[in-house]
Design an enzyme around this catalytic site. Structure first.
Site, PDB file in Angstrom:
ATOM      1  N   HIS A  47       0.877  -1.172   0.000  1.00  0.00           N
ATOM      2  CA  HIS A  47       0.000   0.000   0.000  1.00  0.00           C
ATOM      3  C   HIS A  47       0.913   1.220   0.000  1.00  0.00           C
ATOM      4  CE1 HIS A  47      -3.059   2.955   1.116  1.00  0.00           C
ATOM      5  NE2 HIS A  47      -2.207   3.380   2.042  1.00  0.00           N
ATOM      6  N   CYS A 121      -4.656   1.738  -4.645  1.00  0.00           N
ATOM      7  CA  CYS A 121      -3.990   2.837  -3.938  1.00  0.00           C
ATOM      8  C   CYS A 121      -2.697   3.260  -4.624  1.00  0.00           C
ATOM      9  CB  CYS A 121      -3.707   2.430  -2.496  1.00  0.00           C
ATOM     10  SG  CYS A 121      -2.711   0.911  -2.350  1.00  0.00           S
TER      11      CYS A 121
END
Length: 223
Positions: A47, A121
């Site tokens: 992420h 993301c």
């Protein structure tokens, strides 16, 4: 006296310019402890968030056609393990101008459009990096997504998800509130499979908050 005034003005402009300057930093997190083994060969599941003006911005999923861009304290995105920070450069942009910018971007990243492979993301942070600093994030950060369907096969079952758990706060966001802060739920073995599929951002300690950015309002003019 004239020279002194020019000097003061120049000094004031320089101070203002310094206040507007901000580093653009990519903060990278591990989604799984297996990254400790795969990181060294250029693979991993990550992420990432973009840090600007002392705040970090990421993109997550929820069930509504509104902003999925959220704001957290740098290096502390809940549910993930911070790995490293990568400097992408420095920009000269007042915080007020950046706020307008991020709200515009938020209108392009609705929570219900999040997709693990095609719009995750890391796609968001790469887009932000290009717009702000004119460069892309390192390829290894989102390499697994670029491998397409293979990514889902390698993800731990608990991470093969696309949406956060539906919470009342998200409904408040849909009603047009400025932003929504919510303590993300703890993982529970009692959660049904249908609920688990809606779970993306999770807080291990149950105390961290995610504030979703209100997207810019589009004004339609009659012809």
């Amino acid at each position: 006296m004239g020279t002194a005034k020019v000097s003061d003005s120049s000094s004031g402009n320089q101070n203002a310019s310094n206040q507007n300057e901000t580093d653009v930093v990519l903060n990278v997190y591990d989604l799984t402890p297996y990254n400790n083994y795969t990181y060294w060969v250029g693979f991993g599941i990550y992420h990432s968030g973009i840090e600007v003006h002392g705040k970090e911005y990421g993109f997550g999923a929820h069930d509504f056609p509104i902003s999925g861009v959220f704001e957290v304290e740098p290096k502390s995105c809940p549910g993930f393990i911070y790995r490293c920070s990568i400097s992408l450069g420095c920009i000269n942009m007042p915080s007020s101008e950046f706020r307008t910018f991020i709200e515009d971007v938020a209108s392009e990243y609705h929570g219900d459009t999040y997709h693990l492979i095609s719009k995750n993301c890391n796609h968001f942070t790469n887009d932000m990096a290009r717009r702000l600093a004119g460069k892309s994030i390192p390829g290894w950060v989102n390499r697994m997504a670029r491998l397409g369907s293979l990514c889902s096969c390698l993800l731990p079952e608990s991470l093969q998800v696309t949406k956060v758990k539906e919470l009342p706060e998200y409904r408040d966001m849909e009603d047009g509130s400025e932003s929504a802060s919510t303590s993300t739920p703890r993982d529970s073995p009692e959660i049904e499979d249908t609920d688990q599929e809606k779970h993306l951002l999770s807080s291990k300690d149950g105390n961290s908050e995610i504030a979703f950015i209100k997207e810019a309002q589009v004004c339609w003019k009659m012809p």
